[in-house]
Design an enzyme around this catalytic site. Structure first.
Site, PDB file in Angstrom:
ATOM      1  N   GLY A 204      74.637  35.306   1.092  1.00 10.75           N
ATOM      2  CA  GLY A 204      75.131  35.189   2.469  1.00 10.75           C
ATOM      3  C   GLY A 204      76.321  34.234   2.522  1.00 10.75           C
TER       4      GLY A 204
ATOM      5  N   ARG B  13      69.129  44.187 -11.868  1.00 14.76           N
ATOM      6  CA  ARG B  13      68.246  45.066 -11.082  1.00 14.76           C
ATOM      7  C   ARG B  13      69.069  45.629  -9.925  1.00 14.76           C
ATOM      8  NH1 ARG B  13      64.095  44.831  -7.236  1.00 14.76           N
ATOM      9  NH2 ARG B  13      62.333  46.161  -7.820  1.00 14.76           N
TER      10      ARG B  13
ATOM     11  N   ASP C 125      70.340  30.436  -4.578  1.00 14.41           N
ATOM     12  CA  ASP C 125      69.420  30.648  -5.698  1.00 14.41           C
ATOM     13  C   ASP C 125      69.530  32.055  -6.286  1.00 14.41           C
ATOM     14  OD1 ASP C 125      68.126  31.206  -3.098  1.00 14.41           O
ATOM     15  OD2 ASP C 125      66.486  31.905  -4.355  1.00 14.41           O
ATOM     16  N   GLY C 126      69.806  33.058  -5.451  1.00  9.73           N
ATOM     17  CA  GLY C 126      69.940  34.437  -5.946  1.00  9.73           C
ATOM     18  C   GLY C 126      71.154  34.563  -6.860  1.00  9.73           C
ATOM     19  N   THR C 127      72.262  33.993  -6.430  1.00  6.10           N
ATOM     20  CA  THR C 127      73.500  34.045  -7.227  1.00  6.10           C
ATOM     21  C   THR C 127      73.300  33.295  -8.545  1.00  6.10           C
ATOM     22  OG1 THR C 127      74.793  34.144  -5.202  1.00  6.10           O
ATOM     23  CG2 THR C 127      75.979  33.448  -7.183  1.00  6.10           C
TER      24      THR C 127
ATOM     25  N   THR D 185      74.803  27.137   0.665  1.00  7.31           N
ATOM     26  CA  THR D 185      73.887  27.822   1.582  1.00  7.31           C
ATOM     27  C   THR D 185      73.702  26.976   2.824  1.00  7.31           C
ATOM     28  OG1 THR D 185      71.598  28.457   2.045  1.00  7.31           O
ATOM     29  CG2 THR D 185      71.887  26.984   0.200  1.00  7.31           C
TER      30      THR D 185
ATOM     31  N   ASP E 256      71.076  27.050   4.350  1.00  5.28           N
ATOM     32  CA  ASP E 256      69.650  26.706   4.365  1.00  5.28           C
ATOM     33  C   ASP E 256      69.373  25.368   3.684  1.00  5.28           C
ATOM     34  OD1 ASP E 256      69.405  29.250   5.409  1.00  5.28           O
ATOM     35  OD2 ASP E 256      68.874  30.165   3.502  1.00  5.28           O
TER      36      ASP E 256
ATOM     37  N   ASP F 207      68.579  24.782   0.702  1.00  4.64           N
ATOM     38  CA  ASP F 207      67.295  24.880  -0.002  1.00  4.64           C
ATOM     39  C   ASP F 207      67.441  25.048  -1.510  1.00  4.64           C
ATOM     40  OD1 ASP F 207      68.332  27.423  -0.015  1.00  4.64           O
ATOM     41  OD2 ASP F 207      66.500  28.424   0.638  1.00  4.64           O
TER      42      ASP F 207
ATOM     43  N   ARG G 177      62.255  25.466  32.571  1.00  2.02           N
ATOM     44  CA  ARG G 177      61.655  26.463  31.680  1.00  2.02           C
ATOM     45  C   ARG G 177      61.308  25.881  30.314  1.00  2.02           C
ATOM     46  NH1 ARG G 177      66.180  31.064  32.998  1.00  2.02           N
ATOM     47  NH2 ARG G 177      65.014  32.138  34.621  1.00  2.02           N
TER      48      ARG G 177
ATOM     49  N   MET H 108      67.884  29.729  11.714  1.00  2.00           N
ATOM     50  CA  MET H 108      67.767  30.309  10.359  1.00  2.00           C
ATOM     51  C   MET H 108      67.222  29.295   9.344  1.00  2.00           C
ATOM     52  SD  MET H 108      71.083  32.685   9.705  1.00  2.00           S
ATOM     53  CE  MET H 108      71.075  34.420  10.157  1.00  2.00           C
ATOM     54  N   GLY H 109      67.102  29.728   8.096  1.00  2.00           N
ATOM     55  CA  GLY H 109      66.660  28.797   7.046  1.00  2.00           C
ATOM     56  C   GLY H 109      65.732  29.399   6.013  1.00  2.00           C
ATOM     57  N   ARG H 110      65.385  30.683   6.176  1.00  2.40           N
ATOM     58  CA  ARG H 110      64.408  31.346   5.282  1.00  2.40           C
ATOM     59  C   ARG H 110      63.104  30.540   5.223  1.00  2.40           C
ATOM     60  NH1 ARG H 110      66.664  33.186  -0.346  1.00  2.40           N
ATOM     61  NH2 ARG H 110      67.156  30.992  -0.509  1.00  2.40           N
TER      62      ARG H 110
ATOM     63  N   GLU I 253      62.979  30.276  11.533  1.00  2.00           N
ATOM     64  CA  GLU I 253      62.625  31.698  11.396  1.00  2.00           C
ATOM     65  C   GLU I 253      61.443  31.918  10.444  1.00  2.00           C
ATOM     66  OE1 GLU I 253      66.066  33.741   9.811  1.00  2.00           O
ATOM     67  OE2 GLU I 253      66.048  32.601   7.955  1.00  2.00           O
TER      68      GLU I 253
ATOM     69  N   ARG J 213      76.186  30.911  10.735  1.00  2.00           N
ATOM     70  CA  ARG J 213      76.856  31.019   9.428  1.00  2.00           C
ATOM     71  C   ARG J 213      78.369  31.118   9.555  1.00  2.00           C
ATOM     72  NH1 ARG J 213      73.391  35.176   6.228  1.00  2.00           N
ATOM     73  NH2 ARG J 213      75.313  36.341   6.107  1.00  2.00           N
TER      74      ARG J 213
HETATM   75  O1  F6P Z   1      70.361  32.309   3.308  1.00  2.00           O
HETATM   76  C1  F6P Z   1      71.187  32.271   4.425  1.00  2.00           C
HETATM   77  C2  F6P Z   1      70.627  33.108   5.541  1.00  2.00           C
HETATM   78  O2  F6P Z   1      71.496  33.005   6.654  1.00  2.00           O
HETATM   79  C3  F6P Z   1      69.189  32.782   5.945  1.00  2.00           C
HETATM   80  O3  F6P Z   1      69.099  31.619   6.723  1.00  2.00           O
HETATM   81  C4  F6P Z   1      68.790  34.051   6.632  1.00  2.00           C
HETATM   82  O4  F6P Z   1      67.397  34.210   6.601  1.00  2.00           O
HETATM   83  C5  F6P Z   1      69.478  35.102   5.812  1.00  2.00           C
HETATM   84  O5  F6P Z   1      70.565  34.480   5.162  1.00  2.00           O
HETATM   85  C6  F6P Z   1      69.978  36.290   6.599  1.00  2.00           C
HETATM   86  O6  F6P Z   1      70.508  37.232   5.714  1.00  2.00           O
HETATM   87  P1  F6P Z   1      71.410  38.462   6.118  1.00  2.00           P
HETATM   88  O7  F6P Z   1      72.837  38.033   6.028  1.00  2.00           O
HETATM   89  O8  F6P Z   1      71.087  39.507   5.107  1.00  2.00           O
HETATM   90  O9  F6P Z   1      71.069  38.867   7.516  1.00  2.00           O
END
Ligand code: F6P
Length: 368
Positions: A17, A85, A123-125, A145, A147, A149, A182, A189-191, A242, A295
């Site tokens: 992302g 993969r 982490d994926g990259t 990121t 996040d 994280d 209210r 966000m943040g996974r 989230e 983002r």
């Molecule tokens: O890892 C960054 C992030 O924005 C997360 O916080 C979120 O869960 C995810 O990417 C959303 O991914 P996408 O861009 O596939 O909607």
């Protein structure tokens, strides 16, 4: 010009992302490589997809001029391209068929004479970079990121901009919440990590912050709202990450992207929680999902500075024979760790983090 350890041409890619500050890193790497070391720099398009499809172009100094303040990435990115993969076809039921296309990537790296690759990502990259490194490609990683994280680094660039954006949004929610009396439930966000919700929630003075690391009890959350109402505070600001989940319950999944190496996309807990709170307490409630606005946009100065420092350090590592490492910040100092040690891992908020204690001390509830 300096000794470049046999490195004459480097590739650079941004994976996963996007996040604010990516262009600051691209600029720092490219300018330093060209001006200081006389290297050639090639911009790989759309992350590892560019290596799989052999899409890349040479970057000149002027290509990276005026990009420091721009959000996103001038190289493009993808979060669906793990060479080990990679979805190359679909079966009769519409499920992707995965293939290891790394040999194709290695051919393209050789064909383009790339001596090393700077991989900017999460982490994926880093999982993909570590894999390429194992197969003989010199790689160095830069941690990004929103996040925050990534393992072994106390900060990733992009995080502070996202905290600022989320906090500004929460400040705006505050005024409308108080006018309408209210409960406002705001999803951040943040996974699986609560860093962004925790920092923006504390910065905005949220009454309740729910993060994945601390499963919540609906009754406790509702009680905070009722109690505030009894005390004459006729509104409540509730920040929910989230990835948060109730004790014994599940995270809310927004979608599953079968072709992605990390297929689960979290999201949608705010409206669910909002309805439950309204039903239980009778207090009028509204939900907001901040989403990808977190983002986007111009990086805050701190992320421009971090991006510049990280990019410079990445090149420094490469040219000193320190391949297959990730630039990290530890105890406010730039250093590096092996790519392998961060690949596929996530850094979560520890139960004894001082910010949790400070937030509790000023009356913030974590719903536990
Ligand atoms: O890892 C960054 C992030 O924005 C997360 O916080 C979120 O869960 C995810 O990417 C959303 O991914 P996408 O861009 O596939 O909607």
């Amino acid at each position: 010009m300096s000794n470049t350890d046999g490195i004459h041409r480097i590739g650079i890619l941004t994976g996963g992302g996007d996040c604010p500050g990516l262009n600051a890193v691209i600029r720092a790497v490219t300018k330093t490589a060209i001006n200081r070391h006389g290297l050639e720099v090639w911009g790989i398009e759309d992350g590892f997809l560019g290596l799989i499809r052999n899409r890349m172009h040479r970057l000149a100094g002027e290509d990276v001029s005026n990009i420091l303040t721009q959000g996103g990435t001038i190289l493009g990115t993808s979060n669906k391209a793990n060479p080990a993969r990679f979805a190359t076809a679909v079966d009769g039921e519409g499920n992707p068929i995965f293939e290891d296309v790394t040999p194709r990537v290695l051919e393209h790296v050789a064909e383009r004479h790339l001596d090393a690759i700077v991989c900017i990502g999460g982490d994926g990259t880093m999982t993909c970079a570590a894999d390429l490194a194992r197969r003989g490609v010199r790689c160095v990683g830069v941690p990004k990121t929103i996040d925050n994280d990534l393992m072994h680094t106390e900060i990733t660039f992009g995080f502070q901009t996202a905290v600022t954006t989320a906090t500004e949004a929460l400040d705006r929610i505050h005024t409308t919440a108080s006018s309408h009396h209210r409960v406002m439930v705001v999803e951040i966000m943040g996974r699986n990590a609560g860093w962004l919700a925790l920092h923006s929630g504390v910065a905005a003075g949220a009454d309740v912050i729910l993060i994945p690391e601390i499963p919540f009890e609906l009754d406790a959350v509702c009680e905070v709202c009722r109690e505030r109402s009894r005390r004459g505070k006729a509104f409540t600001i509730l920040v929910v990450s989230e990835g948060a989940k109730p004790k014994g319950g599940q995270q809310v999944v927004e979608r599953v992207i079968k072709t992605s190496p990390d297929p689960i996309r979290l999201g949608g807990i705010a409206p669910v929680l909002c309805r439950r709170i309204e039903d239980e307490t009778g207090l009028e409630s509204r939900a907001t999902i901040l989403g990808h606005v977190q983002r986007g946009g111009t990086p805050v100065p701190v992320d421009r500075v971090l991006g510049t420092m990280f990019g410079h350090k990445a090149l420094d590592l490469l040219l000193n024979g320190r391949h297959n490492e990730l630039v990290v910040m530890q105890q406010a100092k730039l250093t590096s760790v092996p790519l392998e040690s961060v690949a596929g891992k996530q850094r979560l908020v520890p139960a004894d983090h001082p910010l949790l204690e400070a937030a509790r001390a000023v009356g913030t509830s974590f719903g536990d």
